[in-house]
Motif scaffolding. Structure first.
Motif, PDB file in Angstrom:
ATOM      1  N   VAL A  38       0.847  -1.204   0.000  1.00 13.67           N
ATOM      2  CA  VAL A  38       0.000   0.000   0.000  1.00 13.67           C
ATOM      3  C   VAL A  38       0.882   1.254   0.000  1.00 13.67           C
ATOM      4  CG1 VAL A  38      -1.652   1.333   1.362  1.00 13.67           C
ATOM      5  CG2 VAL A  38      -1.981  -1.122   1.051  1.00 13.67           C
ATOM      6  N   VAL A  39       1.930   1.266   0.828  1.00 14.49           N
ATOM      7  CA  VAL A  39       2.839   2.406   0.871  1.00 14.49           C
ATOM      8  C   VAL A  39       3.542   2.577  -0.471  1.00 14.49           C
ATOM      9  CG1 VAL A  39       4.886   3.351   2.009  1.00 14.49           C
ATOM     10  CG2 VAL A  39       3.143   2.178   3.363  1.00 14.49           C
ATOM     11  N   LEU A  40       3.964   1.472  -1.084  1.00 21.05           N
ATOM     12  CA  LEU A  40       4.649   1.564  -2.372  1.00 21.05           C
ATOM     13  C   LEU A  40       3.723   2.069  -3.474  1.00 21.05           C
ATOM     14  CD1 LEU A  40       6.823  -1.677  -2.305  1.00 21.05           C
ATOM     15  CD2 LEU A  40       7.606   0.674  -2.052  1.00 21.05           C
ATOM     16  N   LEU A  41       2.464   1.689  -3.424  1.00 20.81           N
ATOM     17  CA  LEU A  41       1.511   2.236  -4.402  1.00 20.81           C
ATOM     18  C   LEU A  41       1.366   3.743  -4.255  1.00 20.81           C
ATOM     19  CD1 LEU A  41      -1.391  -0.392  -4.576  1.00 20.81           C
ATOM     20  CD2 LEU A  41       0.214   0.234  -6.386  1.00 20.81           C
ATOM     21  N   PHE A  42       1.314   4.223  -3.016  1.00 19.78           N
ATOM     22  CA  PHE A  42       1.249   5.668  -2.791  1.00 19.78           C
ATOM     23  C   PHE A  42       2.507   6.370  -3.314  1.00 19.78           C
ATOM     24  CE2 PHE A  42       2.306   9.267   0.020  1.00 19.78           C
ATOM     25  CZ  PHE A  42       1.232  10.100  -0.267  1.00 19.78           C
ATOM     26  N   LEU A  43       3.690   5.781  -3.048  1.00 16.63           N
ATOM     27  CA  LEU A  43       4.938   6.361  -3.556  1.00 16.63           C
ATOM     28  C   LEU A  43       4.989   6.310  -5.077  1.00 16.63           C
ATOM     29  CD1 LEU A  43       7.519   4.901  -0.996  1.00 16.63           C
ATOM     30  CD2 LEU A  43       6.574   7.211  -1.063  1.00 16.63           C
ATOM     31  N   LEU A  44       4.421   5.262  -5.662  1.00 22.73           N
ATOM     32  CA  LEU A  44       4.409   5.160  -7.125  1.00 22.73           C
ATOM     33  C   LEU A  44       3.594   6.290  -7.745  1.00 22.73           C
ATOM     34  CD1 LEU A  44       5.511   3.148  -9.264  1.00 22.73           C
ATOM     35  CD2 LEU A  44       3.269   2.082  -9.249  1.00 22.73           C
ATOM     36  N   LEU A  45       2.446   6.588  -7.153  1.00 25.15           N
ATOM     37  CA  LEU A  45       1.646   7.716  -7.638  1.00 25.15           C
ATOM     38  C   LEU A  45       2.344   9.041  -7.373  1.00 25.15           C
ATOM     39  CD1 LEU A  45      -1.893   6.537  -6.456  1.00 25.15           C
ATOM     40  CD2 LEU A  45      -0.919   6.388  -8.756  1.00 25.15           C
ATOM     41  N   LEU A  46       3.035   9.130  -6.247  1.00 30.59           N
ATOM     42  CA  LEU A  46       3.726  10.369  -5.908  1.00 30.59           C
ATOM     43  C   LEU A  46       4.924  10.626  -6.807  1.00 30.59           C
ATOM     44  CD1 LEU A  46       3.335  12.539  -3.666  1.00 30.59           C
ATOM     45  CD2 LEU A  46       5.095  11.331  -2.346  1.00 30.59           C
ATOM     46  N   SER A  47       5.493   9.571  -7.385  1.00 33.03           N
ATOM     47  CA  SER A  47       6.682   9.730  -8.222  1.00 33.03           C
ATOM     48  C   SER A  47       6.360  10.232  -9.625  1.00 33.03           C
ATOM     49  CB  SER A  47       7.414   8.390  -8.333  1.00 33.03           C
ATOM     50  OG  SER A  47       6.629   7.440  -9.052  1.00 33.03           O
TER      51      SER A  47
END
Length: 414
Positions: A329-338
């Protein structure tokens, strides 16, 4: 599940409930030793895990999917995997550790060093870059980039997005392998074999911790590089840290110890013989009415179902599954943030005149002709200046050496 009862069993063997059904147990006493004749049947071996291991390493072993591991899974199954079991003249081991003590000590030191690298590197990079990352937030910095700086920015963005996506997919693969390893560990522990279950939980936590913290640090590390070479080297270095604990990594100290094919065949044999608990997605959670109907139809069948339900309730994979789920879940958020990072993070990319000249040659062919003419003109001027300098130096040298210039005075000639 099908239970077949042979009524014409002439050998006087007793029946006992085990695993997914009923298995035959010889009436005669079985010796506690694991050394048996090579021509004895599998029924004469007391430990069924040894029977599965023998079938997995035998020449007629079934083809099964390989089961990849890492350092932490190796330590979780270390005691069982390195124990030598003699079957006749053969010696069976799940793992293949070095025979020499000094080599084994060096291997264990290397494994502990890798664990230290994975524990220290993410938090060190995160702490060193988190405040600089916050200070680099600037919504209008991208307007001042020239073409050469945009090359570095786009490269940083591509590596950042790819790295986070790689971390996400890597955790998905780790979770699939963890399910099998947890089933194997539970099956061995239920039969009295030594297994360190807590290391499997630590494996899930460390892999998730490394993936999340390296992904956050990657934002600042890549956007603080001045050129493309630094971006490439940093991205590949952090990718190496992420997978350094795997068997197939460049520092694979366990490449010859953990045979993925053998472990996969052993897992398949344990599963085929009903020695493993049910998978989490198996349809073993039935309604009470179904259980009652099964009890009326076949009491043994219902008892086996209830046993499977109890084993599923204590499934070891539940804790790693939650850890992997939170990390993804955290990585998905970082993926969108990138995705919009080039427009809100300031890049330290510097202007590169050599790259700018190359781009002029590629996109503006007339620049090459102008540059060639300028080079030729500059070459002619330089040649004339060099010739004049040579003549002057030669005349000065002749005068100094005292040569006589006839018909003219010396100072007039100079």
């Amino acid at each position: 599940l099908c239970i077949r009862l042979k009524s014409n069993d002439s050998q006087g063997r007793k029946m006992r409930p085990h695993g997914s059904g009923l298995t035959k147990m010889p009436a005669r006493a079985v010796s506690d030793t694991r050394a048996v004749d090579s021509d004895e049947s599998e029924d004469s071996i007391d430990d069924e895990t040894v029977v599965a291991l023998k079938a997995a390493v035998g020449p007629e072993s079934n083809v099964a999917d390989s089961l990849d591991g890492n350092i932490y899974k190796f330590f979780a199954l270390l005691d069982f995997g390195t124990e030598q079991r003699k079957i006749g003249a053969a010696t069976l081991q799940l793992f293949n550790p070095p025979a020499e003590l000094s080599t084994r000590v060096i291997m264990y030191i290397g494994l502990l060093s890798i664990i230290m690298i994975q524990l220290i590197t993410p938090i060190a990079l995160f702490g060193a870059n988190i405040f600089e990352l916050v200070g680099n937030i600037d919504l209008g910095a991208w307007k001042e980039y020239d073409s050469t700086q945009w090359f570095v920015v786009i490269l940083s963005w591509a590596f950042l997005f790819s790295f986070i996506l790689y971390c996400y997919n890597g955790l998905s693969c780790d979770h699939e392998n963890m399910k099998k390893t947890c089933r194997l560990a539970e099956g061995l522990a239920n039969r009295g074999q030594p297994v360190r279950k807590w290391i499997l939980v630590a494996d899930a936590f460390i892999n998730s911790y490394v993936a999340v913290f390296l992904s956050i640090a990657m934002f600042a590390v890549l956007y603080n590089e001045e050129d493309a070479q630094g971006v490439v080297m940093d991205a590949l270095a952090l990718t190496f840290i992420l997978s350094i604990d795997d068997i197939a990594s460049d520092l694979g100290f366990l490449a010859d110890v953990w045979d993925s094919g053998k472990v996969g065949r052993f897992y398949a044999e344990m599963d085929r013989r009903g020695l493993l608990p049910p998978e989490a997605d198996e349809n073993v959670q039935e309604d009470d009415s179904d259980v009652e109907a099964a009890m009326l139809a076949n009491a043994v069948h219902a008892a086996d179902k209830l046993q499977k339900k109890a084993m599923s309730a204590l499934n070891l994979d539940k804790i790693p599954a939650r850890i992997y789920g939170c990390a993804q879940v955290v990585l998905l958020f970082l993926l969108l943030l990138s995705i919009p990072t080039p427009f809100y993070l300031t890049s330290a990319a510097r202007k590169d005149p050599h790259l700018h000249r190359l781009l002029d040659y590629v996109f503006n062919p007339s620049a090459w002709a102008n540059h060639s003419a300028a080079q030729a003109m500059a070459g002619n001027v330089t040649a004339a200046a060099d010739a004049a300098t040579h003549v002057g130096r030669r005349l000065f040298r002749e005068v100094v050496e005292g040569e006589v210039i006839t018909g003219k005075q010396l100072y007039v000639e100079i």
